[in-house]
Design a protein around this motif. Structure first.
Motif, PDB file in Angstrom:
ATOM      1  N   ALA A  78       0.974  -1.337  -0.004  1.00 27.13           N
ATOM      2  CA  ALA A  78      -0.245   0.031   0.019  1.00 27.13           C
ATOM      3  C   ALA A  78       0.976   1.263   0.104  1.00 27.13           C
ATOM      4  N   ASP A  79       0.760   2.228  -0.988  1.00 23.65           N
ATOM      5  CA  ASP A  79       1.127   3.389  -1.254  1.00 23.65           C
ATOM      6  C   ASP A  79       2.708   3.202  -1.642  1.00 23.65           C
ATOM      7  N   THR A  80       3.060   1.929  -2.165  1.00 18.11           N
ATOM      8  CA  THR A  80       4.226   1.642  -2.744  1.00 18.11           C
ATOM      9  C   THR A  80       4.211   1.916  -4.327  1.00 18.11           C
ATOM     10  N   ILE A  81       4.889   2.333  -5.221  1.00 24.61           N
ATOM     11  CA  ILE A  81       4.718   2.591  -6.512  1.00 24.61           C
ATOM     12  C   ILE A  81       4.945   1.397  -7.346  1.00 24.61           C
ATOM     13  N   VAL A  82       4.390   0.933  -8.422  1.00 22.78           N
ATOM     14  CA  VAL A  82       4.487  -0.136  -9.266  1.00 22.78           C
ATOM     15  C   VAL A  82       5.674  -0.356  -9.691  1.00 22.78           C
ATOM     16  N   PRO A  83       6.474   0.587  -9.875  1.00 20.93           N
ATOM     17  CA  PRO A  83       7.852   0.009 -10.403  1.00 20.93           C
ATOM     18  C   PRO A  83       8.682  -0.566  -9.284  1.00 20.93           C
ATOM     19  N   ASP A  84       8.141  -0.379  -7.863  1.00 23.53           N
ATOM     20  CA  ASP A  84       9.167  -1.313  -6.997  1.00 23.53           C
ATOM     21  C   ASP A  84       8.423  -2.339  -6.445  1.00 23.53           C
ATOM     22  N   PHE A  85       7.232  -2.915  -7.371  1.00 21.31           N
ATOM     23  CA  PHE A  85       7.089  -4.102  -7.028  1.00 21.31           C
ATOM     24  C   PHE A  85       7.968  -5.257  -6.996  1.00 21.31           C
ATOM     25  N   PRO A  86       8.676  -5.283  -8.242  1.00 16.45           N
ATOM     26  CA  PRO A  86       9.499  -6.574  -7.981  1.00 16.45           C
ATOM     27  C   PRO A  86      10.870  -6.309  -6.921  1.00 16.45           C
ATOM     28  N   LEU A  87      11.224  -5.307  -6.612  1.00 19.87           N
ATOM     29  CA  LEU A  87      12.165  -5.067  -5.362  1.00 19.87           C
ATOM     30  C   LEU A  87      11.318  -5.693  -4.015  1.00 19.87           C
ATOM     31  N   ALA A  88       9.908  -5.100  -3.945  1.00 20.04           N
ATOM     32  CA  ALA A  88       9.222  -5.329  -2.923  1.00 20.04           C
ATOM     33  C   ALA A  88       8.935  -6.774  -2.817  1.00 20.04           C
ATOM     34  N   ASN A  89       8.731  -7.293  -3.830  1.00 18.80           N
ATOM     35  CA  ASN A  89       8.377  -8.835  -3.948  1.00 18.80           C
ATOM     36  C   ASN A  89       9.718  -9.647  -3.523  1.00 18.80           C
ATOM     37  N   LYS A  90      10.681  -9.387  -4.122  1.00 16.80           N
ATOM     38  CA  LYS A  90      11.859 -10.041  -3.761  1.00 16.80           C
ATOM     39  C   LYS A  90      12.568  -9.712  -2.243  1.00 16.80           C
ATOM     40  N   SER A  91      12.051  -8.687  -1.813  1.00 21.75           N
ATOM     41  CA  SER A  91      12.513  -8.543  -0.467  1.00 21.75           C
ATOM     42  C   SER A  91      11.660  -9.386   0.597  1.00 21.75           C
ATOM     43  N   PHE A  92      10.662  -9.767   0.170  1.00 22.05           N
ATOM     44  CA  PHE A  92       9.567 -10.859   0.839  1.00 22.05           C
ATOM     45  C   PHE A  92      10.280 -12.336   0.525  1.00 22.05           C
ATOM     46  N   ASN A  93      10.218 -12.363  -0.847  1.00 19.15           N
ATOM     47  CA  ASN A  93      10.900 -13.664  -1.379  1.00 19.15           C
ATOM     48  C   ASN A  93      10.112 -14.776  -0.893  1.00 19.15           C
ATOM     49  N   GLN A  94       8.667 -14.921  -0.929  1.00 22.59           N
ATOM     50  CA  GLN A  94       8.105 -16.119  -0.449  1.00 22.59           C
ATOM     51  C   GLN A  94       7.972 -17.224  -1.487  1.00 22.59           C
ATOM     52  N   SER A  95       7.749 -18.409  -0.891  1.00 21.30           N
ATOM     53  CA  SER A  95       7.832 -19.626  -1.997  1.00 21.30           C
ATOM     54  C   SER A  95       6.361 -19.694  -2.417  1.00 21.30           C
ATOM     55  N   TYR A  96       6.302 -20.034  -3.605  1.00 22.50           N
ATOM     56  CA  TYR A  96       5.018 -20.346  -4.274  1.00 22.50           C
ATOM     57  C   TYR A  96       4.993 -21.769  -3.966  1.00 22.50           C
ATOM     58  N   ALA A  97       5.997 -22.745  -4.180  1.00 27.17           N
ATOM     59  CA  ALA A  97       5.581 -24.116  -3.973  1.00 27.17           C
ATOM     60  C   ALA A  97       5.351 -24.225  -2.366  1.00 27.17           C
ATOM     61  N   GLY A  98       5.978 -23.663  -1.440  1.00 30.31           N
ATOM     62  CA  GLY A  98       5.745 -23.925  -0.118  1.00 30.31           C
ATOM     63  C   GLY A  98       3.928 -23.645   0.309  1.00 30.31           C
ATOM     64  N   ASN A  99       3.435 -23.205  -0.718  1.00 29.41           N
ATOM     65  CA  ASN A  99       2.101 -23.101  -0.465  1.00 29.41           C
ATOM     66  C   ASN A  99       1.318 -24.282  -1.089  1.00 29.41           C
ATOM     67  N   ASP A 100       1.559 -24.387  -2.439  1.00 25.69           N
ATOM     68  CA  ASP A 100       0.943 -25.376  -3.167  1.00 25.69           C
ATOM     69  C   ASP A 100       1.314 -26.825  -2.818  1.00 25.69           C
ATOM     70  N   LEU A 101       0.589 -27.020  -1.747  1.00 20.78           N
ATOM     71  CA  LEU A 101       1.159 -28.660  -1.082  1.00 20.78           C
ATOM     72  C   LEU A 101      -0.051 -29.553  -1.375  1.00 20.78           C
TER      73      LEU A 101
END
Length: 502
Positions: free
Chosen positions: A479-502
């Protein structure tokens, strides 16, 4: 040495559905938090187990209820957001309904899943024909002048698993982001059923490919608790060593990837070079770059120990890389204040690992739920800003501590204890049929619960990767982050997709 490894205080309670909310509320008020909620079909009823844990004394309480198949049980989502998330997962997989849930939307199920078919209670192999995706996913629209939506995914460039992100945006500013996951529900928990613990290791090592040690260790600890199996101290130390090796190579990759997402590819090149050196060390120690084969039931294996000079060289190079990265004014500006997750939100959402610690939450299962005694060089790295820079700095601090821990553990194994060979530990007689394993994986606390049949095979396995609880926090931070910073924000969290899809 630090980190007491005494057996946790463990108790269980079987309660009626009418007493469930009061029981859970009392435990939450007493400092407990939910580690996982599991379910299992027993005859014509679904048995639901709530594993509640407390960090200050490693107390663990299991609360169990029984619900008729297809029936209802009272939701506790208003008491704890993580509890509500587990309830939605159980409804989608087992077909029992959490009545009164404030967000009664599907979580795991996609619209093309056959109606009335619940994979965790259906007969194995009996998968009916899938349908067209019926109806739209319930994304909450954002109304107002100038608001528009940007859909991203589910197919992405690169080797990540599918995930769909729906942005509501004004100009470049994100008002709301909603993630839709579980496109590839693999049914991996169902594959455990009927296997022996030893046969299950190949599954635990593949729950999330970058977390082979963390998930395998959590599973083994759960099995060993259920079987009352003693594990020698030197085995536990080797396990701790492998866990830190996994943390190091993953954090190194993230330091580079975060820099790369703001255009500083120089730092990424050197970080990936250091990561490659650690992967080669992993292969030398265990025969596998991702450390598969290093941990078994009651055992651990390493054919050699890390070289101290090598570890110190990596630590020195990391410090220089971080200095160059944060010395770049553009990088520092892009990291600072980006995707802030406030402490209060992190607590409410039940976030774990470096995401929580970057928002000022002092939690780490290596201390709070210790499986062995660690050297005194262990410490918990905390930052308070909750932004991408804080998540970067937590990784930097953890890298330094992990590399020092590896030195100290190696010295202990060399001087006082031999490196254990692969083998089989003997179980004691135990009246337990279930066990809980908690491990601080590189992303955060991993939880596994196992339950046994009378013949010694697995009746059920429940797995919680920290990503299951951390994914919702990304939307809050954006929230209140700009769209161009989404890749950085997402990588700073770096969560697993596979770790959910059990």
């Amino acid at each position: 040495m630090t980190g007491e490894s005494a057996a946790p205080r463990r108790s269980s309670r079987v309660v009626s559905v009418h007493l469930l909310r009061a029981t859970l509320s009392g435990l939450l008020d007493d400092g407990f938090a939910v580690a996982l909620v599991s379910a299992r079909l027993v005859g014509d009823r679904v048995q639901i187990s709530y594993a509640m844990v407390r960090a200050v004394d490693d107390a663990r309480v299991e609360v169990q209820i029984s619900v008729a198949a297809g029936g209802e049980f009272p939701s506790a989502a208003d008491l704890s957001y993580p509890l509500g998330r587990f309830e939605r997962e159980i409804r989608d997989l087992f077909g029992v309904t959490p009545s009164g849930h404030p967000m009664p939307y599907r979580l795991v199920r996609h619209g093309h899943w056959p109606r009335g078919w619940y994979p965790m209670v259906a007969e194995p192999g009996m998968v009916p024909a899938f349908e067209d995706d019926a109806g739209e996913y319930p994304f909450t629209p954002v109304q107002g002048a100038g608001v528009y939506e940007i859909p991203v995914g589910p197919v992405h460039a690169g080797l990540i698993e599918p995930g769909h992100f729906r942005f509501s945006v004004v100009g470049e500013t994100i008002l709301r982001m909603k993630a839709r996951l579980w496109f590839l529900h693999r049914g991996i928990e169902r594959l455990f059923v009927g296997r022996t613990p030893a046969q299950a290791i190949e599954l635990t090592e593949r729950v999330s490919g970058d977390t082979a040690v963390g998930h395998t260790l959590a599973f083994c600890l759960a099995v060993e608790e259920a079987l009352d199996m003693p594990v020698p101290d030197n085995v536990q130390l080797v396990r701790a060593m492998l866990l830190e090796l996994e943390r190091v190579y993953n954090h190194l990759g993230d330091l580079g990837a975060m820099a790369n997402d703001v255009g500083f590819s120089f730092a990424n090149s050197h970080a990936q070079r250091l990561r490659e050196e650690m992967l080669r060390l992993n292969d030398h120690l265990t025969g596998h770059r991702l450390l598969r084969g290093g941990i078994g039931i009651g055992t651990a294996h390493a054919s050699a120990l890390p070289d101290r000079d090598f570890l110190r060289s990596i630590a020195d190079q990391v410090q220089k890389l971080v200095a160059v990265t944060l010395g770049n004014r553009t990088v520092l500006d892009r990291f600072s204040g980006t995707a802030i997750l406030p402490m209060e939100a992190a607590l409410d959402l039940g976030t774990l690992g470096y995401v929580a610690r970057a928002s000022g939450i002092d939690m780490d299962a290596r201390r709070d739920h210790a499986f062995c005694e660690l050297p005194t060089s262990f410490a918990v790295t905390i930052e308070k800003a909750g932004d991408a820079l804080a998540r970067y700095r937590v990784r930097v601090g953890e890298l330094a501590i992990s590399l020092r821990l590896l030195e100290d553990i190696t010295e202990e194994l060399r001087v006082g204890r031999s490196v254990p060979a692969a083998g089989t530990a003997a179980a004691r007689s135990s009246a337990r049929t279930s066990g809980l394993g908690l491990v601080e994986g590189w992303r955060g606390r991993i939880a596994h619960r196992v339950e046994f049949r009378a013949d010694g095979t697995l009746a059920s396995v429940k797995i919680v990767d920290p990503s299951f609880l951390n994914w919702p926090a990304l939307g809050v931070a954006l929230a209140d982050t700009i769209v161009p910073d989404f890749p950085l924000a997402n990588k700073s969290f770096n969560q697993s997709y596979a770790g959910n899809d059990l």
